[in-house]
Write a protein that holds these residues in place. Structure first.
Motif, PDB file in Angstrom:
ATOM      1  N   UNK A   1       0.831  -1.211   0.000  1.00 12.09           N
ATOM      2  CA  UNK A   1       0.000   0.000   0.000  1.00 12.09           C
ATOM      3  C   UNK A   1       0.861   1.255   0.000  1.00 12.09           C
ATOM      4  N   UNK A   2       0.229   2.359  -0.369  1.00 10.65           N
ATOM      5  CA  UNK A   2       0.830   3.665  -0.091  1.00 10.65           C
ATOM      6  C   UNK A   2       0.536   3.935   1.372  1.00 10.65           C
ATOM      7  N   UNK A   3       1.562   4.033   2.196  1.00  6.44           N
ATOM      8  CA  UNK A   3       1.358   4.240   3.625  1.00  6.44           C
ATOM      9  C   UNK A   3       1.444   5.732   3.924  1.00  6.44           C
ATOM     10  N   UNK A   4       0.358   6.266   4.465  1.00 11.97           N
ATOM     11  CA  UNK A   4       0.299   7.696   4.782  1.00 11.97           C
ATOM     12  C   UNK A   4       0.271   7.847   6.307  1.00 11.97           C
ATOM     13  N   UNK A   5       1.413   8.196   6.934  1.00  9.86           N
ATOM     14  CA  UNK A   5       1.399   8.410   8.378  1.00  9.86           C
ATOM     15  C   UNK A   5       0.335   9.448   8.721  1.00  9.86           C
ATOM     16  N   UNK A   6      -0.477   9.163   9.741  1.00  7.85           N
ATOM     17  CA  UNK A   6      -1.601  10.032  10.118  1.00  7.85           C
ATOM     18  C   UNK A   6      -1.498  10.214  11.632  1.00  7.85           C
ATOM     19  N   UNK A   7      -0.778  11.271  12.033  1.00  6.83           N
ATOM     20  CA  UNK A   7      -0.289  11.333  13.404  1.00  6.83           C
ATOM     21  C   UNK A   7      -0.517  12.698  14.057  1.00  6.83           C
ATOM     22  N   UNK A   8      -0.493  12.709  15.371  1.00  3.70           N
ATOM     23  CA  UNK A   8      -0.528  13.972  16.104  1.00  3.70           C
ATOM     24  C   UNK A   8       0.846  14.612  16.190  1.00  3.70           C
ATOM     25  N   UNK A   9       1.882  13.896  15.780  1.00  4.49           N
ATOM     26  CA  UNK A   9       3.247  14.444  15.874  1.00  4.49           C
ATOM     27  C   UNK A   9       3.402  15.719  15.048  1.00  4.49           C
ATOM     28  N   UNK A  10       4.195  16.637  15.579  1.00  2.61           N
ATOM     29  CA  UNK A  10       4.546  17.844  14.834  1.00  2.61           C
ATOM     30  C   UNK A  10       5.598  17.469  13.789  1.00  2.61           C
ATOM     31  N   UNK A  11       5.948  18.431  12.934  1.00  3.28           N
ATOM     32  CA  UNK A  11       6.965  18.176  11.912  1.00  3.28           C
ATOM     33  C   UNK A  11       8.294  17.745  12.542  1.00  3.28           C
ATOM     34  N   UNK A  12       8.691  18.425  13.608  1.00  2.00           N
ATOM     35  CA  UNK A  12       9.962  18.088  14.265  1.00  2.00           C
ATOM     36  C   UNK A  12       9.903  16.686  14.870  1.00  2.00           C
ATOM     37  N   UNK A  13       8.797  16.381  15.537  1.00  2.00           N
ATOM     38  CA  UNK A  13       8.678  15.062  16.166  1.00  2.00           C
ATOM     39  C   UNK A  13       8.565  13.966  15.106  1.00  2.00           C
ATOM     40  N   UNK A  14       7.931  14.293  13.979  1.00  2.00           N
ATOM     41  CA  UNK A  14       7.807  13.331  12.875  1.00  2.00           C
ATOM     42  C   UNK A  14       9.182  13.057  12.259  1.00  2.00           C
ATOM     43  N   UNK A  15       9.979  14.109  12.134  1.00  2.00           N
ATOM     44  CA  UNK A  15      11.313  13.945  11.563  1.00  2.00           C
ATOM     45  C   UNK A  15      12.210  13.066  12.439  1.00  2.00           C
TER      46      UNK A  15
END
Ligand SMILES: [Mg+2]
Length: 254
Positions: free
Chosen positions: A58-72
């Motif tokens: 699948x195309x996996x699309x992270x769907x998260x409450x994390x901010x850009x910094x926390x996602x990085x």
């Protein structure tokens, strides 16, 4: 990838990665750096395998409450779009902000900013008198308040219950606000910004004719609206979603 498109919208924390405290002993792979030093997020074998399966098909699309910094700080590769900040931020596959979504959210947040700060101040005043150990913090995006989050420093179970009830009462009857909690954070944000709205938007970009198979994966009750938009919903066996479902139909864990 050939064949019909499959889109998997996947929450991250406590869905495909967790803290060691939550995972307990075992063979865990570090996958997310902490804000300060070392590792904060790990995958157990099941989380690793699930994500590998999803990425293969699948195309996996992270769907998260994390901010850009926390996602990085999450050291995993997705190659697709990403939904961050509980839906306030959408990244395109190259990692740049989606300009249309950013402008839309900016407009919403500029309108809700003062009210959100006002509600947060009332909550903070209330907590200073009742539970001064709790912290209340507003997260900003582009200069506007995006959400307020309440935490207990020791993540004491049940510590956020009274604050959640106060916030529910404060926003009662106002469809403009969402209040949601997991066992370590309580969040207040404008209802117009949500993972569900962001999922709808990304789906329109990737699958304008609605032909893809969609799967929503998440662990908390606040994930349910976006999971319910998908053809199938998938949740960890021991998740907030399953705990809530078990009150309707009891499950006996061995
Ligand atoms: Mg989660």
């Amino acid at each position: 990838m050939s064949g019909p498109l499959t889109l998997a919208f996947v929450d991250l924390d406590d869905t495909v990665l967790s803290s060691l405290r939550k995972l307990g002993p075992g063979d865990h792979t570090p996958v997310a750096l902490s804000a300060t030093d070392g590792w904060q997020g790990y995958q157990n074998a099941a989380q690793r395998r699930l994500l590998r399966h999803l990425l293969a098909h699948a195309d996996v699309i992270p769907t998260t409450g994390r901010s850009r910094t926390a996602f990085d700080r999450v050291q995993l590769t997705w190659w697709s779009w990403a939904i961050l900040d509980h839906g306030a931020t959408i990244l395109r596959p190259g990692g740049e902000l989606d300009p249309t979504w950013t402008a839309q959210v900016e407009k919403i947040l500029s309108r809700s900013d003062a009210a959100l700060r006002g509600l947060t101040e009332r909550l903070a005043t209330h907590l200073r008198g009742t539970q001064p150990e709790l912290s209340v913090r507003i997260h900003d995006l582009g200069g506007h308040a995006i959400y307020a989050v309440v935490k207990h420093p020791g993540r004491q179970p049940g510590a956020l219950r009274a604050a959640a009830a106060y916030l529910q009462a404060l926003t009662e009857g106002h469809a403009d606000w969402s209040v949601f909690a997991n066992d370590s954070t309580l969040t207040l944000m404008p209802a117009a910004v949500s993972k569900a709205a962001a999922v709808t938007y990304v789906r329109e970009q990737l699958d304008p004719h609605g032909q893809a198979l969609t799967v929503g994966v998440g662990d908390t009750l606040s994930d349910l609206p976006f999971m319910a938009l998908c053809d199938y919903a998938l949740t960890p066996g021991r998740s907030q979603v399953m705990t809530a479902a078990a009150t309707l139909h009891p499950v006996n864990h061995p």
